[in-house]
Design a protein around this motif. Structure first.
Motif, PDB file in Angstrom:
ATOM      1  N   PHE A  26      -2.903  13.641   5.711  1.00 26.05           N
ATOM      2  CA  PHE A  26      -3.065  13.489   4.264  1.00 26.05           C
ATOM      3  C   PHE A  26      -2.397  12.203   3.788  1.00 26.05           C
ATOM      4  O   PHE A  26      -2.976  11.450   3.001  1.00 26.05           O
ATOM      5  N   LEU A  27      -1.182  11.922   4.262  1.00 23.32           N
ATOM      6  CA  LEU A  27      -0.498  10.689   3.870  1.00 23.32           C
ATOM      7  C   LEU A  27      -1.269   9.460   4.329  1.00 23.32           C
ATOM      8  O   LEU A  27      -1.357   8.465   3.608  1.00 23.32           O
ATOM      9  N   LEU A  28      -1.842   9.530   5.522  1.00 21.87           N
ATOM     10  CA  LEU A  28      -2.666   8.433   6.029  1.00 21.87           C
ATOM     11  C   LEU A  28      -3.857   8.186   5.105  1.00 21.87           C
ATOM     12  O   LEU A  28      -4.144   7.040   4.727  1.00 21.87           O
ATOM     13  N   ALA A  29      -4.518   9.266   4.708  1.00 23.36           N
ATOM     14  CA  ALA A  29      -5.666   9.131   3.802  1.00 23.36           C
ATOM     15  C   ALA A  29      -5.230   8.616   2.436  1.00 23.36           C
ATOM     16  O   ALA A  29      -5.899   7.776   1.831  1.00 23.36           O
ATOM     17  N   LEU A  30      -4.091   9.092   1.959  1.00 22.60           N
ATOM     18  CA  LEU A  30      -3.588   8.675   0.649  1.00 22.60           C
ATOM     19  C   LEU A  30      -3.280   7.178   0.626  1.00 22.60           C
ATOM     20  O   LEU A  30      -3.526   6.497  -0.365  1.00 22.60           O
ATOM     21  N   CYS A  31      -2.771   6.650   1.746  1.00 25.73           N
ATOM     22  CA  CYS A  31      -2.356   5.240   1.817  1.00 25.73           C
ATOM     23  C   CYS A  31      -3.487   4.283   2.203  1.00 25.73           C
ATOM     24  O   CYS A  31      -3.359   3.077   1.996  1.00 25.73           O
ATOM     25  N   ALA A  32      -4.555   4.801   2.761  1.00 25.73           N
ATOM     26  CA  ALA A  32      -5.601   3.954   3.345  1.00 25.73           C
ATOM     27  C   ALA A  32      -6.106   2.828   2.443  1.00 25.73           C
ATOM     28  O   ALA A  32      -6.292   1.712   2.918  1.00 25.73           O
ATOM     29  N   PRO A  33      -6.328   3.061   1.139  1.00 24.99           N
ATOM     30  CA  PRO A  33      -6.900   1.976   0.328  1.00 24.99           C
ATOM     31  C   PRO A  33      -5.925   0.869  -0.036  1.00 24.99           C
ATOM     32  O   PRO A  33      -6.328  -0.139  -0.605  1.00 24.99           O
ATOM     33  N   ALA A  37       1.483  -5.096  -0.028  1.00 30.31           N
ATOM     34  CA  ALA A  37       1.891  -5.679  -1.311  1.00 30.31           C
ATOM     35  C   ALA A  37       1.768  -4.676  -2.458  1.00 30.31           C
ATOM     36  O   ALA A  37       2.365  -4.877  -3.521  1.00 30.31           O
ATOM     37  N   GLU A  38       1.021  -3.607  -2.254  1.00 30.18           N
ATOM     38  CA  GLU A  38       0.832  -2.589  -3.288  1.00 30.18           C
ATOM     39  C   GLU A  38       1.747  -1.381  -3.065  1.00 30.18           C
ATOM     40  O   GLU A  38       1.448  -0.273  -3.504  1.00 30.18           O
ATOM     41  N   TRP A  39       2.871  -1.591  -2.423  1.00 30.86           N
ATOM     42  CA  TRP A  39       3.762  -0.496  -2.052  1.00 30.86           C
ATOM     43  C   TRP A  39       4.230   0.310  -3.264  1.00 30.86           C
ATOM     44  O   TRP A  39       4.457   1.514  -3.153  1.00 30.86           O
ATOM     45  N   ARG A  40       4.349  -0.324  -4.428  1.00 32.18           N
ATOM     46  CA  ARG A  40       4.787   0.423  -5.616  1.00 32.18           C
ATOM     47  C   ARG A  40       3.768   1.502  -5.991  1.00 32.18           C
ATOM     48  O   ARG A  40       4.135   2.610  -6.387  1.00 32.18           O
ATOM     49  N   ARG A  41       2.485   1.164  -5.892  1.00 28.20           N
ATOM     50  CA  ARG A  41       1.437   2.153  -6.176  1.00 28.20           C
ATOM     51  C   ARG A  41       1.517   3.316  -5.188  1.00 28.20           C
ATOM     52  O   ARG A  41       1.330   4.472  -5.560  1.00 28.20           O
ATOM     53  N   VAL A  42       1.755   2.989  -3.928  1.00 30.38           N
ATOM     54  CA  VAL A  42       1.823   4.026  -2.901  1.00 30.38           C
ATOM     55  C   VAL A  42       3.038   4.922  -3.136  1.00 30.38           C
ATOM     56  O   VAL A  42       2.944   6.148  -3.023  1.00 30.38           O
ATOM     57  N   THR A  83      -9.730  13.403  -0.518  1.00 29.02           N
ATOM     58  CA  THR A  83      -9.050  12.102  -0.596  1.00 29.02           C
ATOM     59  C   THR A  83      -9.835  11.047   0.182  1.00 29.02           C
ATOM     60  O   THR A  83     -10.023   9.924  -0.297  1.00 29.02           O
ATOM     61  N   CYS A  84     -10.319  11.414   1.361  1.00 31.84           N
ATOM     62  CA  CYS A  84     -11.097  10.478   2.182  1.00 31.84           C
ATOM     63  C   CYS A  84     -12.415  10.109   1.502  1.00 31.84           C
ATOM     64  O   CYS A  84     -12.817   8.936   1.525  1.00 31.84           O
ATOM     65  N   LEU A 176     -12.458   2.103   5.582  1.00 32.92           N
ATOM     66  CA  LEU A 176     -13.533   2.939   6.126  1.00 32.92           C
ATOM     67  C   LEU A 176     -13.124   3.610   7.436  1.00 32.92           C
ATOM     68  O   LEU A 176     -13.362   4.811   7.626  1.00 32.92           O
ATOM     69  N   VAL A 177     -12.502   2.855   8.334  1.00 32.62           N
ATOM     70  CA  VAL A 177     -12.114   3.408   9.636  1.00 32.62           C
ATOM     71  C   VAL A 177     -11.013   4.456   9.473  1.00 32.62           C
ATOM     72  O   VAL A 177     -11.101   5.562  10.025  1.00 32.62           O
ATOM     73  N   VAL A 178      -9.969   4.125   8.717  1.00 28.08           N
ATOM     74  CA  VAL A 178      -8.846   5.055   8.553  1.00 28.08           C
ATOM     75  C   VAL A 178      -9.299   6.314   7.819  1.00 28.08           C
ATOM     76  O   VAL A 178      -8.977   7.434   8.228  1.00 28.08           O
ATOM     77  N   SER A 179     -10.053   6.140   6.748  1.00 26.39           N
ATOM     78  CA  SER A 179     -10.524   7.299   5.983  1.00 26.39           C
ATOM     79  C   SER A 179     -11.508   8.132   6.799  1.00 26.39           C
ATOM     80  O   SER A 179     -11.479   9.368   6.739  1.00 26.39           O
ATOM     81  N   GLY A 180     -12.360   7.454   7.562  1.00 25.57           N
ATOM     82  CA  GLY A 180     -13.293   8.180   8.413  1.00 25.57           C
ATOM     83  C   GLY A 180     -12.581   8.987   9.493  1.00 25.57           C
ATOM     84  O   GLY A 180     -12.928  10.146   9.751  1.00 25.57           O
ATOM     85  N   ALA A 181     -11.546   8.391  10.101  1.00 28.62           N
ATOM     86  CA  ALA A 181     -10.775   9.102  11.123  1.00 28.62           C
ATOM     87  C   ALA A 181     -10.048  10.297  10.509  1.00 28.62           C
ATOM     88  O   ALA A 181     -10.051  11.403  11.078  1.00 28.62           O
ATOM     89  N   ALA A 182      -9.420  10.089   9.356  1.00 32.89           N
ATOM     90  CA  ALA A 182      -8.706  11.183   8.689  1.00 32.89           C
ATOM     91  C   ALA A 182      -9.673  12.294   8.292  1.00 32.89           C
ATOM     92  O   ALA A 182      -9.367  13.484   8.434  1.00 32.89           O
ATOM     93  N   ALA A 183     -10.858  11.911   7.813  1.00 34.98           N
ATOM     94  CA  ALA A 183     -11.870  12.905   7.437  1.00 34.98           C
ATOM     95  C   ALA A 183     -12.328  13.697   8.656  1.00 34.98           C
ATOM     96  O   ALA A 183     -12.534  14.915   8.575  1.00 34.98           O
ATOM     97  N   GLY A 184     -12.478  13.021   9.785  1.00 37.44           N
ATOM     98  CA  GLY A 184     -12.874  13.709  11.012  1.00 37.44           C
ATOM     99  C   GLY A 184     -11.849  14.738  11.450  1.00 37.44           C
ATOM    100  O   GLY A 184     -12.187  15.877  11.800  1.00 37.44           O
ATOM    101  N   ILE A 185     -10.574  14.352  11.406  1.00 42.25           N
ATOM    102  CA  ILE A 185      -9.503  15.284  11.771  1.00 42.25           C
ATOM    103  C   ILE A 185      -9.479  16.460  10.797  1.00 42.25           C
ATOM    104  O   ILE A 185      -9.338  17.617  11.199  1.00 42.25           O
TER     105      ILE A 185
END
Length: 196
Positions: A26-33, A37-42, A83-84, A176-185
């Motif tokens: 879930f954290l991986l999917a949340l951070c993927a986009p 430099a956008e660490w504050r948003r994360v 999320t993905c 796309l790759v990270v979200s796709g992998a997270a969605a697959g899991i």
């Protein structure tokens, strides 16, 4: 070691281990986009998620909320899949154009945190045993979980930085790759939970 330190460590290691892989995904999917430099948003997203799961963790642990563990185990991968799907829809967009505290993603993260908090509560109830007012333990556990999540997020952002800067991958491809992998899991986890 104090009670606070003990439960702080338990919270940290509960999230920062491979047995909590559904929360890690879930954290991986949340951070993927997002990029480093956008660490504050994360951090805002992760803190929103923590606030959500802290509420249901406290309510369930103190016995104010009853729930079906089986339903929660089905809903957790659903939160990852949603999320993905949102990531896939927004892939290629410049996330920096959104206001830092834009309510949409933060509210969604907090809402999904409500579900994940119920998943944490059965583990914490087992640790607490018959403790009647585990306020200090709840606080310490939540702080430990948040610290573990922030470390995981830092590692994800660092990995993204390496892939995007050193390997020169396109940001859209990374999402796309990270979200796709997270969605697959998450899909496999959902099917396993539905089948059990």
């Amino acid at each position: 070691m104090s009670v606070f330190q003990t439960y702080l460590q338990l919270g940290f290691f509960h999230i920062f281990n491979l047995q909590a892989y559904d929360h890690l995904v879930f954290l991986l999917a949340l951070c993927a986009p997002y990029v480093a430099a956008e660490w504050r948003r994360v951090v805002a997203l992760v803190t929103s998620f923590t606030l959500g799961h802290s509420i249901t963790l406290a309510l369930a642990t103190l016995g104010f909320v009853q729930y079906s563990p089986r339903l929660v185990e089905v809903l957790i991968p659903v939160t990852i899949l949603l999320t993905c799907l949102l990531n896939l829809r927004r892939a290629g967009r410049d996330m920096r154009r959104e206001p830092l505290l834009w309510a949409g993603p933060n509210l969604l993260a907090a809402g999904f945190g409500l579900v994940h908090g119920l998943g944490f509560s059965s583990y914490l109830r087992q640790l607490l045993g018959q403790s009647s007012r585990p306020v200090l333990e709840l606080l310490a556990f939540n702080v430990g979980v948040e610290l573990g999540q922030l470390l995981i997020v830092a590692l994800i952002l660092l990995l993204g930085l390496v892939v995007l800067r050193v390997a020169r991958a396109a940001h859209r491809d990374w999402v796309l790759v990270v979200s796709g992998a997270a969605a697959g899991i998450a899909a496999v986890l959902l099917l396993l939970n539905l089948g059990s």
